[in-house]
Write a protein that holds these residues in place. Structure first.
Motif, mmCIF file in Angstrom:
data_model
loop_
_atom_site.group_PDB
_atom_site.id
_atom_site.type_symbol
_atom_site.label_atom_id
_atom_site.label_comp_id
_atom_site.label_asym_id
_atom_site.label_seq_id
_atom_site.Cartn_x
_atom_site.Cartn_y
_atom_site.Cartn_z
ATOM 1 N N LEU A 1 0.465 -1.079 0.149
ATOM 2 C CA LEU A 1 0.386 0.268 0.093
ATOM 3 C C LEU A 1 0.895 1.747 -0.361
ATOM 4 C CD1 LEU A 1 -2.970 0.968 0.326
ATOM 5 C CD2 LEU A 1 -3.003 1.267 2.584
ATOM 6 N N ALA A 2 2.134 1.274 0.702
ATOM 7 C CA ALA A 2 3.061 2.427 0.794
ATOM 8 C C ALA A 2 3.367 2.596 -0.700
ATOM 9 C CB ALA A 2 4.372 2.128 1.984
ATOM 10 N N GLY A 3 3.123 1.563 -1.745
ATOM 11 C CA GLY A 3 3.853 1.316 -2.818
ATOM 12 C C GLY A 3 2.766 2.254 -3.726
ATOM 13 N N GLN A 4 1.339 1.586 -3.539
ATOM 14 C CA GLN A 4 0.535 2.643 -4.070
ATOM 15 C C GLN A 4 -0.740 1.956 -3.500
ATOM 16 O OE1 GLN A 4 0.521 1.541 -7.896
ATOM 17 N NE2 GLN A 4 2.413 1.105 -7.937
ATOM 18 N N PRO A 5 -1.041 3.360 -3.576
ATOM 19 C CA PRO A 5 -1.674 4.432 -2.127
ATOM 20 C C PRO A 5 -3.557 3.688 -2.576
ATOM 21 C CG PRO A 5 -1.017 5.865 -3.511
ATOM 22 C CD PRO A 5 0.534 4.251 -3.593
ATOM 23 N N ASP A 6 -3.033 3.893 -4.701
ATOM 24 C CA ASP A 6 -4.640 3.621 -4.380
ATOM 25 C C ASP A 6 -5.581 1.648 -4.879
ATOM 26 O OD1 ASP A 6 -2.501 2.742 -6.781
ATOM 27 O OD2 ASP A 6 -3.939 3.615 -8.456
ATOM 28 N N LEU A 7 -4.425 1.446 -3.845
ATOM 29 C CA LEU A 7 -4.409 -0.258 -4.325
ATOM 30 C C LEU A 7 -6.493 -0.384 -3.782
ATOM 31 C CD1 LEU A 7 -3.352 -2.584 -5.640
ATOM 32 C CD2 LEU A 7 -2.461 -3.012 -3.387
ATOM 33 N N LEU A 8 -6.129 0.928 -2.625
ATOM 34 C CA LEU A 8 -8.059 0.337 -2.019
ATOM 35 C C LEU A 8 -8.879 1.143 -2.817
ATOM 36 C CD1 LEU A 8 -6.737 1.513 1.749
ATOM 37 C CD2 LEU A 8 -7.172 -1.204 1.205
ATOM 38 N N SER A 9 -8.614 1.178 -3.567
ATOM 39 C CA SER A 9 -9.346 1.975 -4.854
ATOM 40 C C SER A 9 -10.043 0.903 -5.488
ATOM 41 C CB SER A 9 -8.771 3.126 -5.545
ATOM 42 O OG SER A 9 -8.167 2.618 -6.662
ATOM 43 N N PHE A 10 -9.934 -0.808 -5.651
ATOM 44 C CA PHE A 10 -10.428 -1.420 -6.627
ATOM 45 C C PHE A 10 -11.151 -1.981 -6.322
ATOM 46 C CE2 PHE A 10 -5.957 -0.744 -8.083
ATOM 47 C CZ PHE A 10 -6.099 -0.304 -9.686
ATOM 48 N N HIS A 11 -11.737 -2.230 -6.728
ATOM 49 C CA HIS A 11 -13.747 -2.742 -6.144
ATOM 50 C C HIS A 11 -14.132 -3.856 -6.347
ATOM 51 C CE1 HIS A 11 -13.544 1.029 -3.988
ATOM 52 N NE2 HIS A 11 -14.073 1.068 -2.949
ATOM 53 N N ASN A 12 -14.785 -4.697 -6.063
ATOM 54 C CA ASN A 12 -15.727 -5.937 -6.477
ATOM 55 C C ASN A 12 -16.939 -5.455 -7.089
ATOM 56 O OD1 ASN A 12 -17.225 -5.653 -3.658
ATOM 57 N ND2 ASN A 12 -15.941 -7.467 -2.971
ATOM 58 N N MET A 13 -17.866 -6.029 -7.228
ATOM 59 C CA MET A 13 -19.046 -5.887 -8.050
ATOM 60 C C MET A 13 -20.146 -5.330 -6.912
ATOM 61 S SD MET A 13 -18.821 -6.081 -10.911
ATOM 62 C CE MET A 13 -21.275 -6.167 -11.454
ATOM 63 N N ARG A 14 -19.848 -5.592 -5.574
ATOM 64 C CA ARG A 14 -20.271 -5.193 -4.641
ATOM 65 C C ARG A 14 -19.971 -3.281 -3.913
ATOM 66 N NH1 ARG A 14 -20.333 -10.792 -3.471
ATOM 67 N NH2 ARG A 14 -18.558 -10.558 -2.084
ATOM 68 N N GLY A 15 -19.296 -3.526 -4.456
ATOM 69 C CA GLY A 15 -18.794 -2.041 -3.820
ATOM 70 C C GLY A 15 -17.301 -2.248 -2.742
ATOM 71 N N GLN A 16 -17.352 -3.319 -2.577
ATOM 72 C CA GLN A 16 -15.880 -3.611 -1.765
ATOM 73 C C GLN A 16 -14.317 -3.746 -2.143
ATOM 74 O OE1 GLN A 16 -17.789 -7.164 -0.797
ATOM 75 N NE2 GLN A 16 -19.118 -6.140 1.180
ATOM 76 N N PRO A 17 -13.860 -3.101 -0.962
ATOM 77 C CA PRO A 17 -12.456 -3.394 -1.761
ATOM 78 C C PRO A 17 -11.946 -4.627 -1.780
ATOM 79 C CG PRO A 17 -12.125 -1.830 0.158
ATOM 80 C CD PRO A 17 -13.609 -1.819 -0.020
ATOM 81 N N VAL A 18 -11.576 -4.496 -2.942
ATOM 82 C CA VAL A 18 -11.027 -6.713 -3.124
ATOM 83 C C VAL A 18 -9.542 -6.709 -2.578
ATOM 84 C CG1 VAL A 18 -11.521 -5.975 -5.678
ATOM 85 C CG2 VAL A 18 -9.304 -5.231 -4.964
ATOM 86 N N ILE A 19 -8.611 -5.932 -2.005
ATOM 87 C CA ILE A 19 -8.175 -6.545 -0.527
ATOM 88 C C ILE A 19 -8.312 -6.549 0.576
ATOM 89 C CG2 ILE A 19 -5.864 -5.366 0.124
ATOM 90 C CD1 ILE A 19 -5.515 -5.669 -2.840
ATOM 91 N N SER A 20 -7.690 -8.052 0.838
ATOM 92 C CA SER A 20 -8.290 -7.903 2.395
ATOM 93 C C SER A 20 -7.021 -8.937 2.865
ATOM 94 C CB SER A 20 -9.472 -9.353 2.100
ATOM 95 O OG SER A 20 -9.213 -10.067 1.277
ATOM 96 N N VAL A 21 -7.040 -8.869 4.193
ATOM 97 C CA VAL A 21 -5.608 -9.560 5.088
ATOM 98 C C VAL A 21 -6.240 -10.419 5.807
ATOM 99 C CG1 VAL A 21 -3.886 -8.923 6.115
ATOM 100 C CG2 VAL A 21 -4.169 -7.729 4.682
ATOM 101 N N ALA A 22 -5.622 -11.413 5.706
ATOM 102 C CA ALA A 22 -6.069 -12.968 7.106
ATOM 103 C C ALA A 22 -4.714 -13.338 7.840
ATOM 104 C CB ALA A 22 -6.616 -13.898 6.044
ATOM 105 N N GLY A 23 -5.024 -14.160 8.362
ATOM 106 C CA GLY A 23 -3.932 -15.050 9.341
ATOM 107 C C GLY A 23 -4.243 -16.488 9.199
ATOM 108 N N TYR A 24 -3.383 -17.881 9.396
ATOM 109 C CA TYR A 24 -4.333 -18.832 9.462
ATOM 110 C C TYR A 24 -3.408 -19.334 10.451
ATOM 111 C CZ TYR A 24 -7.670 -18.084 5.700
ATOM 112 O OH TYR A 24 -8.747 -17.156 5.204
ATOM 113 N N GLY A 25 -2.278 -18.447 10.885
ATOM 114 C CA GLY A 25 -1.832 -19.977 11.154
ATOM 115 C C GLY A 25 -1.124 -21.335 10.861
ATOM 116 N N GLU A 26 -1.331 -22.541 11.990
ATOM 117 C CA GLU A 26 -0.894 -23.438 10.673
ATOM 118 C C GLU A 26 -1.480 -24.136 11.082
ATOM 119 O OE1 GLU A 26 -0.610 -26.032 14.890
ATOM 120 O OE2 GLU A 26 -0.153 -23.990 16.115
ATOM 121 N N MET A 27 -3.277 -23.583 10.732
ATOM 122 C CA MET A 27 -4.610 -24.238 10.286
ATOM 123 C C MET A 27 -4.428 -24.507 8.907
ATOM 124 S SD MET A 27 -7.260 -21.781 12.466
ATOM 125 C CE MET A 27 -6.821 -20.720 11.721
#
Length: 342
Positions: free
Chosen positions: A261-287
């Protein structure tokens, strides 16, 4: 007595004849000597040359002989080389004939494959539009991931280990390539990799998301394929508690996301058909391991960051047609909805 007088007279006559002949011979010899002396004075031996010049000519002759021998040897070598080249040309001609035969066989194979592709396309067109849309979406996702993987391997060949998942749905940065063991912070030398990953993602998803760029959707996305989410996932091995590993994997995923995001600040401006930002973050540990945690090599594979592309799946044929119509309209209504906000 009379006989003696005759003899004396004969001798006298003979002597009188001999004297003129002698005088004539002497005169002839004298004239001959004068002529010889004259010709000796007039004669010049043109075949005689000075010794230095003669020696120089002999040396020049030897030099020319040596040059001749060298040229003869070079001519012999060149003739051998010509024979060798003729042999090589003959071998190449034979190989060319074989290759031409192989090319003809390949052409026949290509023609058969093209016919098979045309038949598959015809069958695909006859399929249910929803099935066709899903298959096309999966193919586009694989193409996007392959393009990003190829670019990263070219630019950071010796600096990163990245591969596409067997399911063709995610890029995997395996091992401890991005983070030191137990660390939540990107290694300094790996930040350039994540910066470049952000640039590649931004360019790759423009045609398949709702955004404010001047995108010709009808040209770059004629099938109306839409990305639902671009998920940055953190994963760990089984060493440590589950709570610790979930926190570690989430922090690593967040760190990677914030670096992009620091290099591409407009990355959050990309949306899906519902108007939500497509970028998401998740941590799954060892699962969600991809290898056994028993061996060190398996644990290294499990310690990874995944960049997963989740494609939008319409619920029915009517929704496919609706999305494709929106694409043909340049996603005008969706873009207006996104700009208007909730």
């Amino acid at each position: 007595m009379r006989h003696l007088r005759r003899t004396s007279r004969d001798q006298e006559e003979e002597e009188s004849v001999f004297v003129p002949m002698t005088d004539m011979t002497v005169s002839f010899l004298f004239i001959l000597m004068i002529l010889l002396a004259f010709f000796a004075v007039r004669f010049t031996d043109t075949d005689t040359v000075p010794r230095p010049e003669h020696e120089a000519l002999r040396q020049r002759y030897k030099t020319l002989e040596a040059e001749r021998d060298g040229l003869v040897a070079e001519l012999t070598r060149l003739r051998q080389e010509v024979l060798s080249l003729h042999s090589h040309i003959a071998a190449l001609n034979e190989r060319n004939v074989r290759l031409q035969d192989q090319i003809r066989e390949k052409d026949v194979r290509i023609a058969a494959l093209l016919a098979e592709i045309r038949e598959l396309r015809r069958q695909l067109e006859e399929q249910n539009p929803l099935e066709q849309y899903i298959i096309t979406a999966q193919a586009r996702r694989a193409e996007i991931l392959q393009q990003i993987e190829k670019a990263l391997k070219i630019e950071f060949r010796d600096n990163i280990l990245v591969e596409i998942s067997p399911e063709n749905d995610a890029l995997r940065f395996t091992g401890e390539g991005l983070f030191a063991s137990g660390s939540r912070t990107l290694l300094p030398e790996k930040k350039a990799v994540i910066h470049r990953l952000g640039e590649l993602i931004t360019e790759a998803i423009a045609c398949f998301t709702v955004n404010q760029r001047q995108v010709n959707y009808a040209a770059c996305n004629p099938h109306g394929i839409v990305i639902e989410a671009v998920q940055i996932e953190g994963h760990t091995d089984s060493i440590g508690t589950n709570e610790f590993n979930i926190g570690l994997s989430t922090d690593r995923a967040n760190n990677a996301f914030l670096t992009m995001l620091a290099g591409q600040p407009d990355l959050l401006s990309f949306h899906n058909m519902r108007g939500q930002p497509v970028i998401s973050v998740a941590g799954y540990g060892e699962m969600r391991p991809i290898a056994s945690n028993i061996l060190a090599a398996g644990r290294a594979e499990n310690r990874r960051i995944d960049l997963r592309l989740i494609m939008y799946t319409p619920r029915d044929r009517e929704q496919v047609e609706q999305i494709q119509q929106q694409i043909r309209d340049g996603l005008r209504l969706v873009v207006e909805k996104v700009r208007a906000g909730p």
